[in-house]
Design a protein around this motif. Structure first.
Motif, PDB file in Angstrom:
ATOM      1  N   GLU A   1      -7.477  -1.289   3.297  1.00 49.84           N
ATOM      2  CA  GLU A   1      -7.725   0.039   3.844  1.00 49.84           C
ATOM      3  C   GLU A   1      -7.045   0.168   5.192  1.00 49.84           C
ATOM      4  N   LEU A   2      -6.698   1.401   5.548  1.00 48.49           N
ATOM      5  CA  LEU A   2      -6.120   1.699   6.854  1.00 48.49           C
ATOM      6  C   LEU A   2      -7.247   2.094   7.801  1.00 48.49           C
ATOM      7  N   LEU A   3      -7.201   1.542   9.015  1.00 50.47           N
ATOM      8  CA  LEU A   3      -8.224   1.843  10.017  1.00 50.47           C
ATOM      9  C   LEU A   3      -7.560   2.272  11.321  1.00 50.47           C
ATOM     10  N   PRO A   4      -8.204   3.168  12.071  1.00 44.41           N
ATOM     11  CA  PRO A   4      -7.722   3.461  13.416  1.00 44.41           C
ATOM     12  C   PRO A   4      -7.945   2.247  14.322  1.00 44.41           C
ATOM     13  N   ARG A   5      -7.223   2.157  15.407  1.00 42.76           N
ATOM     14  CA  ARG A   5      -7.285   1.001  16.310  1.00 42.76           C
ATOM     15  C   ARG A   5      -8.702   0.746  16.825  1.00 42.76           C
ATOM     16  N   VAL A   6      -9.420   1.790  17.226  1.00 36.80           N
ATOM     17  CA  VAL A   6     -10.767   1.613  17.785  1.00 36.80           C
ATOM     18  C   VAL A   6     -11.691   0.953  16.761  1.00 36.80           C
ATOM     19  N   ALA A   7     -11.646   1.428  15.537  1.00 37.68           N
ATOM     20  CA  ALA A   7     -12.483   0.839  14.484  1.00 37.68           C
ATOM     21  C   ALA A   7     -12.045  -0.600  14.195  1.00 37.68           C
ATOM     22  N   ALA A   8     -10.747  -0.841  14.232  1.00 37.33           N
ATOM     23  CA  ALA A   8     -10.239  -2.194  13.969  1.00 37.33           C
ATOM     24  C   ALA A   8     -10.719  -3.173  15.040  1.00 37.33           C
TER      25      ALA A   8
ATOM     26  N   LYS B   1       3.090   5.647   7.812  1.00 37.27           N
ATOM     27  CA  LYS B   1       4.010   4.524   7.992  1.00 37.27           C
ATOM     28  C   LYS B   1       4.389   4.381   9.457  1.00 37.27           C
ATOM     29  N   LYS B   2       4.669   5.491  10.118  1.00 37.00           N
ATOM     30  CA  LYS B   2       5.013   5.451  11.549  1.00 37.00           C
ATOM     31  C   LYS B   2       3.835   4.949  12.375  1.00 37.00           C
ATOM     32  N   LYS B   3       2.630   5.403  12.037  1.00 35.36           N
ATOM     33  CA  LYS B   3       1.444   4.959  12.778  1.00 35.36           C
ATOM     34  C   LYS B   3       1.173   3.471  12.561  1.00 35.36           C
ATOM     35  N   LEU B   4       1.411   2.979  11.347  1.00 41.55           N
ATOM     36  CA  LEU B   4       1.246   1.545  11.085  1.00 41.55           C
ATOM     37  C   LEU B   4       2.254   0.729  11.883  1.00 41.55           C
ATOM     38  N   SER B   5       3.500   1.179  11.906  1.00 38.49           N
ATOM     39  CA  SER B   5       4.549   0.455  12.625  1.00 38.49           C
ATOM     40  C   SER B   5       4.294   0.461  14.127  1.00 38.49           C
ATOM     41  N   ALA B   6       3.750   1.564  14.645  1.00 38.48           N
ATOM     42  CA  ALA B   6       3.488   1.668  16.078  1.00 38.48           C
ATOM     43  C   ALA B   6       2.217   0.930  16.491  1.00 38.48           C
ATOM     44  N   GLY B   7       1.386   0.537  15.541  1.00 34.32           N
ATOM     45  CA  GLY B   7       0.154  -0.169  15.863  1.00 34.32           C
ATOM     46  C   GLY B   7      -1.021   0.761  16.076  1.00 34.32           C
TER      47      GLY B   7
ATOM     48  N   VAL C   1       0.867  -1.175   0.000  1.00 41.06           N
ATOM     49  CA  VAL C   1       0.000   0.000   0.000  1.00 41.06           C
ATOM     50  C   VAL C   1       0.906   1.228   0.000  1.00 41.06           C
ATOM     51  N   LEU C   2       0.469   2.275  -0.650  1.00 41.99           N
ATOM     52  CA  LEU C   2       1.240   3.514  -0.686  1.00 41.99           C
ATOM     53  C   LEU C   2       0.789   4.415   0.450  1.00 41.99           C
ATOM     54  N   VAL C   3       1.766   4.867   1.252  1.00 40.21           N
ATOM     55  CA  VAL C   3       1.474   5.714   2.410  1.00 40.21           C
ATOM     56  C   VAL C   3       2.495   6.832   2.482  1.00 40.21           C
ATOM     57  N   ASN C   4       2.230   7.815   3.333  1.00 46.65           N
ATOM     58  CA  ASN C   4       3.227   8.846   3.591  1.00 46.65           C
ATOM     59  C   ASN C   4       4.000   8.468   4.855  1.00 46.65           C
ATOM     60  N   ASP C   5       4.960   9.283   5.238  1.00 43.00           N
ATOM     61  CA  ASP C   5       5.832   8.960   6.372  1.00 43.00           C
ATOM     62  C   ASP C   5       5.044   8.877   7.678  1.00 43.00           C
ATOM     63  N   ASP C   6       4.083   9.778   7.880  1.00 47.37           N
ATOM     64  CA  ASP C   6       3.284   9.785   9.100  1.00 47.37           C
ATOM     65  C   ASP C   6       2.452   8.494   9.216  1.00 47.37           C
TER      66      ASP C   6
ATOM     67  N   ASP D   1      -1.856  -6.037  12.039  1.00 46.78           N
ATOM     68  CA  ASP D   1      -2.055  -5.260  13.256  1.00 46.78           C
ATOM     69  C   ASP D   1      -0.815  -5.434  14.133  1.00 46.78           C
ATOM     70  N   HIS D   2       0.043  -4.439  14.137  1.00 44.99           N
ATOM     71  CA  HIS D   2       1.274  -4.529  14.921  1.00 44.99           C
ATOM     72  C   HIS D   2       1.034  -4.319  16.411  1.00 44.99           C
ATOM     73  N   GLY D   3      -0.084  -3.772  16.787  1.00 48.45           N
ATOM     74  CA  GLY D   3      -0.346  -3.489  18.194  1.00 48.45           C
ATOM     75  C   GLY D   3      -1.152  -4.557  18.883  1.00 48.45           C
ATOM     76  N   HIS D   4      -1.536  -5.615  18.183  1.00 52.53           N
ATOM     77  CA  HIS D   4      -2.403  -6.640  18.771  1.00 52.53           C
ATOM     78  C   HIS D   4      -1.703  -7.990  18.710  1.00 52.53           C
ATOM     79  N   GLY D   5      -0.671  -8.185  19.511  1.00 51.15           N
ATOM     80  CA  GLY D   5       0.037  -9.464  19.505  1.00 51.15           C
ATOM     81  C   GLY D   5       0.728  -9.686  20.831  1.00 51.15           C
ATOM     82  N   THR D   6       0.048 -10.294  21.776  1.00 48.06           N
ATOM     83  CA  THR D   6       0.654 -10.532  23.080  1.00 48.06           C
ATOM     84  C   THR D   6       1.611 -11.717  23.017  1.00 48.06           C
ATOM     85  N   GLU D   7       1.393 -12.647  22.090  1.00 53.47           N
ATOM     86  CA  GLU D   7       2.287 -13.802  21.992  1.00 53.47           C
ATOM     87  C   GLU D   7       3.692 -13.351  21.571  1.00 53.47           C
TER      88      GLU D   7
END
Length: 182
Positions: free
Chosen positions: A132-139, A114-120, A107-112, A153-159
């Protein structure tokens, strides 16, 4: 006396049967004709009842399956609606690559973004053949309805967090002393 059947009349004329016996038989026949059904059901009736019960059970099972399929379709439609309504507009020329269905997708994204995707903070969800990109609450709401629609989802992985801490413990034994670092 009521009119009997012709055989009874012939037997009466021939003197083989008394009139009282004929009346008694007529009363028994009348009782049998007007009686409420037999007390014990015969084998055919029992088989018919078993067949009706089996058909009713199959019908209940089919109806429950139809209801489950309708509920699944309803939840999937709700998830699609959430994705459509809450998607984050994408812009940029940076390629963000991820795997989906055993293939690498982009997917094509801007720098901001990309950082939000990496941070979860943002999540990638699939709707039909697009992502599509979704905010965490909607996801999280989409995940409640149909978890298969969430692709990345980089922010949803406790394992992964527990495996990382085990790796950190292992590599901590090889820590280089500060006086040797140049």
């Amino acid at each position: 006396m009521a009119k009997g059947n012709p055989l009874q009349e012939q037997l009466l004329k021939a003197g083989l049967v008394k009139k009282s016996k004929l009346a008694e038989v007529a009363r028994e026949q009348n009782k049998a004709r007007h009686a409420k059904g037999s007390a014990a059901p015969n084998e055919i009736q029992r088989e018919a009842e078993r067949a009706r019960a089996g058909k009713a059970e199959r019908d209940r099972a089919l109806e429950a399956e139809r209801k489950a399929q309708a509920r699944t379709a309803e939840l999937r439609a709700q998830a699609r609606q959430i994705i459509t309504d809450r998607k984050v507009p994408r812009s940029g020329e940076i390629e963000y690559r991820f795997t989906a269905d055993g293939a690498i997708r982009t997917v094509l994204v801007n720098d901001d973004l990309k950082k939000k995707l990496s941070a979860g903070v943002l999540v990638i969800a699939r709707i039909d053949d697009r992502y599509e990109l979704l905010p965490r609450v909607a996801a999280d709401k989409v995940r409640e309805r149909d978890a298969a629609m969430i692709v990345l989802d980089h922010g949803h992985g406790t394992e992964a967090g527990s495996a990382t801490s085990e790796d950190d413990d292992y590599y901590a034994q090889f820590k280089v002393p500060d006086d040797l670092v140049w």
